[in-house]
Scaffold this motif. Structure first.
Motif, mmCIF file in Angstrom:
data_model
loop_
_atom_site.group_PDB
_atom_site.id
_atom_site.type_symbol
_atom_site.label_atom_id
_atom_site.label_comp_id
_atom_site.label_asym_id
_atom_site.label_seq_id
_atom_site.Cartn_x
_atom_site.Cartn_y
_atom_site.Cartn_z
ATOM 1 N N MET A 1 -7.455 -31.322 32.834
ATOM 2 C CA MET A 1 -8.856 -31.528 33.126
ATOM 3 C C MET A 1 -9.605 -30.213 33.038
ATOM 4 O O MET A 1 -9.063 -29.178 33.407
ATOM 5 C CB MET A 1 -9.023 -32.045 34.558
ATOM 6 C CG MET A 1 -8.901 -33.493 34.733
ATOM 7 S SD MET A 1 -9.543 -33.939 36.354
ATOM 8 C CE MET A 1 -8.382 -35.174 36.783
ATOM 9 N N ASP A 2 -10.831 -30.299 32.629
ATOM 10 C CA ASP A 2 -11.653 -29.087 32.615
ATOM 11 C C ASP A 2 -12.314 -28.903 33.991
ATOM 12 O O ASP A 2 -12.203 -29.749 34.878
ATOM 13 C CB ASP A 2 -12.689 -29.134 31.497
ATOM 14 C CG ASP A 2 -13.720 -30.242 31.662
ATOM 15 O OD1 ASP A 2 -13.757 -30.888 32.725
ATOM 16 O OD2 ASP A 2 -14.493 -30.458 30.718
ATOM 17 N N HIS A 3 -12.981 -27.770 34.156
ATOM 18 C CA HIS A 3 -13.587 -27.389 35.433
ATOM 19 C C HIS A 3 -14.530 -28.472 35.959
ATOM 20 O O HIS A 3 -14.467 -28.848 37.142
ATOM 21 C CB HIS A 3 -14.332 -26.055 35.254
ATOM 22 C CG HIS A 3 -15.061 -25.599 36.460
ATOM 23 N ND1 HIS A 3 -14.399 -25.104 37.564
ATOM 24 C CD2 HIS A 3 -16.379 -25.575 36.757
ATOM 25 C CE1 HIS A 3 -15.292 -24.785 38.484
ATOM 26 N NE2 HIS A 3 -16.490 -25.061 38.016
ATOM 27 N N GLN A 4 -15.392 -28.995 35.118
ATOM 28 C CA GLN A 4 -16.371 -30.004 35.535
ATOM 29 C C GLN A 4 -15.698 -31.290 35.997
ATOM 30 O O GLN A 4 -16.084 -31.874 37.004
ATOM 31 C CB GLN A 4 -17.348 -30.302 34.386
ATOM 32 C CG GLN A 4 -18.469 -31.231 34.776
ATOM 33 C CD GLN A 4 -19.374 -30.654 35.858
ATOM 34 O OE1 GLN A 4 -19.569 -29.448 35.931
ATOM 35 N NE2 GLN A 4 -19.896 -31.510 36.698
ATOM 36 N N ARG A 5 -14.674 -31.726 35.293
ATOM 37 C CA ARG A 5 -13.991 -32.973 35.666
ATOM 38 C C ARG A 5 -13.221 -32.808 36.975
ATOM 39 O O ARG A 5 -13.124 -33.747 37.771
ATOM 40 C CB ARG A 5 -13.058 -33.433 34.561
ATOM 41 C CG ARG A 5 -13.811 -33.960 33.371
ATOM 42 C CD ARG A 5 -12.861 -34.388 32.285
ATOM 43 N NE ARG A 5 -13.588 -34.633 31.070
ATOM 44 C CZ ARG A 5 -13.521 -35.762 30.393
ATOM 45 N NH1 ARG A 5 -12.751 -36.732 30.810
ATOM 46 N NH2 ARG A 5 -14.208 -35.912 29.302
ATOM 47 N N ILE A 6 -12.670 -31.629 37.198
ATOM 48 C CA ILE A 6 -11.976 -31.361 38.464
ATOM 49 C C ILE A 6 -12.964 -31.481 39.615
ATOM 50 O O ILE A 6 -12.701 -32.157 40.615
ATOM 51 C CB ILE A 6 -11.313 -29.971 38.444
ATOM 52 C CG1 ILE A 6 -10.114 -29.976 37.491
ATOM 53 C CG2 ILE A 6 -10.886 -29.545 39.845
ATOM 54 C CD1 ILE A 6 -9.518 -28.607 37.227
ATOM 55 N N GLN A 7 -14.123 -30.843 39.483
ATOM 56 C CA GLN A 7 -15.138 -30.905 40.540
ATOM 57 C C GLN A 7 -15.574 -32.337 40.807
ATOM 58 O O GLN A 7 -15.653 -32.759 41.963
ATOM 59 C CB GLN A 7 -16.353 -30.065 40.156
ATOM 60 C CG GLN A 7 -16.124 -28.587 40.263
ATOM 61 C CD GLN A 7 -17.384 -27.798 39.936
ATOM 62 O OE1 GLN A 7 -18.311 -28.311 39.320
ATOM 63 N NE2 GLN A 7 -17.409 -26.553 40.350
ATOM 64 N N GLU A 8 -15.850 -33.091 39.771
ATOM 65 C CA GLU A 8 -16.309 -34.473 39.934
ATOM 66 C C GLU A 8 -15.220 -35.349 40.557
ATOM 67 O O GLU A 8 -15.506 -36.204 41.397
ATOM 68 C CB GLU A 8 -16.767 -35.058 38.600
ATOM 69 C CG GLU A 8 -18.033 -34.419 38.065
ATOM 70 C CD GLU A 8 -19.203 -34.522 39.032
ATOM 71 O OE1 GLU A 8 -19.413 -35.598 39.632
ATOM 72 O OE2 GLU A 8 -19.919 -33.521 39.190
ATOM 73 N N SER A 9 -13.980 -35.139 40.161
ATOM 74 C CA SER A 9 -12.865 -35.915 40.724
ATOM 75 C C SER A 9 -12.705 -35.645 42.211
ATOM 76 O O SER A 9 -12.505 -36.569 43.006
ATOM 77 C CB SER A 9 -11.566 -35.580 39.999
ATOM 78 O OG SER A 9 -11.646 -35.964 38.657
ATOM 79 N N LEU A 10 -12.808 -34.387 42.594
ATOM 80 C CA LEU A 10 -12.666 -34.045 44.005
ATOM 81 C C LEU A 10 -13.855 -34.540 44.827
ATOM 82 O O LEU A 10 -13.693 -34.945 45.974
ATOM 83 C CB LEU A 10 -12.463 -32.542 44.180
ATOM 84 C CG LEU A 10 -11.106 -32.044 43.664
ATOM 85 C CD1 LEU A 10 -11.009 -30.531 43.750
ATOM 86 C CD2 LEU A 10 -9.960 -32.695 44.405
ATOM 87 N N LYS B 1 -5.140 -23.727 37.033
ATOM 88 C CA LYS B 1 -6.162 -24.599 37.621
ATOM 89 C C LYS B 1 -6.455 -24.263 39.086
ATOM 90 O O LYS B 1 -7.384 -24.812 39.682
ATOM 91 C CB LYS B 1 -5.745 -26.067 37.525
ATOM 92 C CG LYS B 1 -5.570 -26.555 36.100
ATOM 93 C CD LYS B 1 -6.868 -26.483 35.337
ATOM 94 C CE LYS B 1 -6.689 -26.975 33.916
ATOM 95 N NZ LYS B 1 -7.898 -26.885 33.135
ATOM 96 N N ILE B 2 -5.704 -23.361 39.681
ATOM 97 C CA ILE B 2 -5.881 -23.036 41.098
ATOM 98 C C ILE B 2 -7.289 -22.537 41.393
ATOM 99 O O ILE B 2 -7.902 -22.919 42.385
ATOM 100 C CB ILE B 2 -4.826 -22.006 41.559
ATOM 101 C CG1 ILE B 2 -3.451 -22.660 41.556
ATOM 102 C CG2 ILE B 2 -5.152 -21.466 42.944
ATOM 103 C CD1 ILE B 2 -2.314 -21.710 41.835
ATOM 104 N N ALA B 3 -7.825 -21.705 40.535
ATOM 105 C CA ALA B 3 -9.168 -21.151 40.769
ATOM 106 C C ALA B 3 -10.225 -22.250 40.822
ATOM 107 O O ALA B 3 -11.218 -22.121 41.540
ATOM 108 C CB ALA B 3 -9.508 -20.138 39.689
ATOM 109 N N ASP B 4 -10.030 -23.343 40.099
ATOM 110 C CA ASP B 4 -10.985 -24.449 40.108
ATOM 111 C C ASP B 4 -10.816 -25.340 41.336
ATOM 112 O O ASP B 4 -11.793 -25.862 41.864
ATOM 113 C CB ASP B 4 -10.810 -25.323 38.858
ATOM 114 C CG ASP B 4 -11.171 -24.598 37.580
ATOM 115 O OD1 ASP B 4 -12.073 -23.739 37.621
ATOM 116 O OD2 ASP B 4 -10.555 -24.893 36.542
ATOM 117 N N ILE B 5 -9.595 -25.515 41.785
ATOM 118 C CA ILE B 5 -9.296 -26.460 42.858
ATOM 119 C C ILE B 5 -9.387 -25.837 44.249
ATOM 120 O O ILE B 5 -9.953 -26.439 45.163
ATOM 121 C CB ILE B 5 -7.896 -27.078 42.645
ATOM 122 C CG1 ILE B 5 -7.883 -27.888 41.349
ATOM 123 C CG2 ILE B 5 -7.487 -27.940 43.829
ATOM 124 C CD1 ILE B 5 -6.508 -28.332 40.907
#
Length: 62
Positions: free
Chosen positions: A1-10, A28-32
């Motif tokens: 997943m890209d950064h935007q999709r990670i944010q929206e999923s969370l 992906k740790i920096a995004d999550i």
């Protein structure tokens, strides 16, 4: 997943008030990490496994 999709999923998970366990690769740790309540890092070295809790906010203070 890209950064935007990670944010929206969370955001979706939080809106549903679900408790989830997320396993992700290191890149992906920096995004999550900033978006969750608790971060546990699991490291396997030789025959030992280390589990360490960390707070990304504390890392930014250093």
């Amino acid at each position: 997943m890209d950064h935007q999709r990670i944010q929206e999923s969370l955001k979706l998970v939080r809106s549903m008030k679900l408790q989830v366990i997320i396993s992700a690769p290191t890149e992906k740790i920096a995004d999550i990490a900033p978006l969750v309540d608790r971060n546990l890092c699991v490291v396997k070295a030789n025959k030992q496994i280390l589990v360490k809790a960390f707070d990304p906010k504390q890392m930014l203070e250093v």
